[in-house]
Design a protein around this motif. Structure first.
Motif, mmCIF file in Angstrom:
data_model
loop_
_atom_site.group_PDB
_atom_site.id
_atom_site.type_symbol
_atom_site.label_atom_id
_atom_site.label_comp_id
_atom_site.label_asym_id
_atom_site.label_seq_id
_atom_site.Cartn_x
_atom_site.Cartn_y
_atom_site.Cartn_z
ATOM 1 N N MET A 50 0.832 -1.175 0.000
ATOM 2 C CA MET A 50 0.000 0.000 0.000
ATOM 3 C C MET A 50 0.882 1.245 0.000
ATOM 4 O O MET A 50 1.891 1.296 0.709
ATOM 5 N N ILE A 51 0.529 2.233 -0.818
ATOM 6 C CA ILE A 51 1.339 3.439 -0.964
ATOM 7 C C ILE A 51 0.490 4.671 -0.668
ATOM 8 O O ILE A 51 -0.642 4.779 -1.144
ATOM 9 N N LEU B 118 7.616 -1.556 -7.267
ATOM 10 C CA LEU B 118 7.192 -2.697 -6.464
ATOM 11 C C LEU B 118 6.672 -3.822 -7.346
ATOM 12 O O LEU B 118 6.949 -5.000 -7.092
ATOM 13 N N ALA B 119 5.909 -3.459 -8.372
ATOM 14 C CA ALA B 119 5.369 -4.478 -9.281
ATOM 15 C C ALA B 119 6.494 -5.234 -9.982
ATOM 16 O O ALA B 119 6.403 -6.447 -10.196
ATOM 17 N N GLU B 120 7.576 -4.523 -10.309
ATOM 18 C CA GLU B 120 8.714 -5.163 -10.968
ATOM 19 C C GLU B 120 9.402 -6.183 -10.065
ATOM 20 O O GLU B 120 10.111 -7.072 -10.551
ATOM 21 N N HIS B 121 9.186 -6.046 -8.742
ATOM 22 C CA HIS B 121 9.789 -6.982 -7.784
ATOM 23 C C HIS B 121 8.742 -7.919 -7.182
ATOM 24 O O HIS B 121 8.913 -8.436 -6.080
ATOM 25 N N GLU C 213 2.824 -6.960 -4.569
ATOM 26 C CA GLU C 213 1.487 -6.494 -4.924
ATOM 27 C C GLU C 213 1.157 -5.182 -4.217
ATOM 28 O O GLU C 213 1.335 -5.049 -3.004
ATOM 29 N N VAL C 214 0.673 -4.203 -4.965
ATOM 30 C CA VAL C 214 0.226 -2.928 -4.411
ATOM 31 C C VAL C 214 -1.294 -2.983 -4.317
ATOM 32 O O VAL C 214 -1.992 -2.949 -5.325
ATOM 33 N N THR C 215 -1.806 -3.086 -3.099
ATOM 34 C CA THR C 215 -3.258 -3.220 -2.914
ATOM 35 C C THR C 215 -3.986 -1.891 -3.059
ATOM 36 O O THR C 215 -5.177 -1.875 -3.360
ATOM 37 N N ASP D 144 0.277 -6.016 4.149
ATOM 38 C CA ASP D 144 1.422 -6.458 4.946
ATOM 39 C C ASP D 144 2.268 -5.263 5.375
ATOM 40 O O ASP D 144 2.880 -5.268 6.448
ATOM 41 N N ALA D 145 2.293 -4.237 4.515
ATOM 42 C CA ALA D 145 3.084 -3.045 4.817
ATOM 43 C C ALA D 145 2.530 -1.851 4.049
ATOM 44 O O ALA D 145 1.895 -2.004 3.000
#
Length: 211
Positions: free
Chosen positions: A1-2, A17-20, A23-25, A44-45
């Motif tokens: 989450m950002i 983040l997607a490249e690694h 998942e960005v919720t 998770d974070a």
């Protein structure tokens, strides 16, 4: 989450983040939206900018503190343009683990940023070296820190960055066994009880930062 109000930076972090395979919720522009997203689908974070609308002072920090208090198992990685030791102390004083504080420049280094986020999500700490330096340089009530040797203070700073004994040994050009002895001495001088987990590594840093 950002949570980041700058759309270019927000999208850039999401892409990174997607490249690694992270998942960005949710990717939100302000603290209010962040808290709603966390309540709806706890991540998770969370990666959170300290300064966000409407005043661009400490909205992000206050949201991070709320998450730390209400959802202690959610990792919170905050970042700022400058070293703000007051903000860092407030964030770190909530509870041990699941927390990080980076300068925005650190995001440019992909490996540092991703490594920090993973440590925070796993329950560890990740503090920018410059943040650690300024925190440890700030006078504080003696919480055992005065009993530490120069080498032990150096290792304590590296512990705060989230480094393992192996990484510390490599950085300081020491054998791992020597680092282990120094870390044990730090725990003893800070009056930290025996524990089978790495929790004492976090407490060793927080015992000073909270003083």
């Amino acid at each position: 989450m950002i949570a980041e109000d700058n759309p270019l930076l927000r999208d850039g972090i999401a892409l990174l983040l997607a490249e690694h395979d992270i998942e960005v919720t949710a990717a939100v522009p302000d603290a209010e939206a962040l808290l709603k997203a966390v309540a709806t689908d706890p991540p998770d974070a969370a990666v959170v900018d300290v300064r966000m609308p409407p005043t661009h002072t400490d909205e992000g920090l206050r949201a991070a503190l709320t998450i730390r208090s209400s959802y202690p198992r959610i990792g919170v990685l905050v970042f700022s343009q400058w070293v703000e030791t007051g903000y860092a102390r407030r964030l770190l004083s909530e509870n041990a683990g699941h927390v990080g504080y980076l300068l925005k420049d650190r995001i440019v280094s992909t490996s540092d940023f991703i490594g920090a986020l993973r440590r925070v999500a796993d329950g560890g700490t990740a503090l920018d070296p410059e943040v650690v330096r300024q925190l440890l340089a700030t006078p504080a009530v003696d919480a055992g820190l005065a009993r530490l040797s120069g080498r032990e203070r150096e290792i304590l700073a590296l512990l705060a960055e989230g480094r393992s004994n192996v990484a510390i040994a490599e950085h300081l050009h020491l054998v791992e066994r020597s680092v282990e002895k120094h870390v044990t001495a730090i725990f003893t001088k800070l009056d930290l009880p025996q524990a089978r987990t790495d929790h004492r590594r976090v407490l060793a840093v927080l015992s000073y930062l909270r003083s």
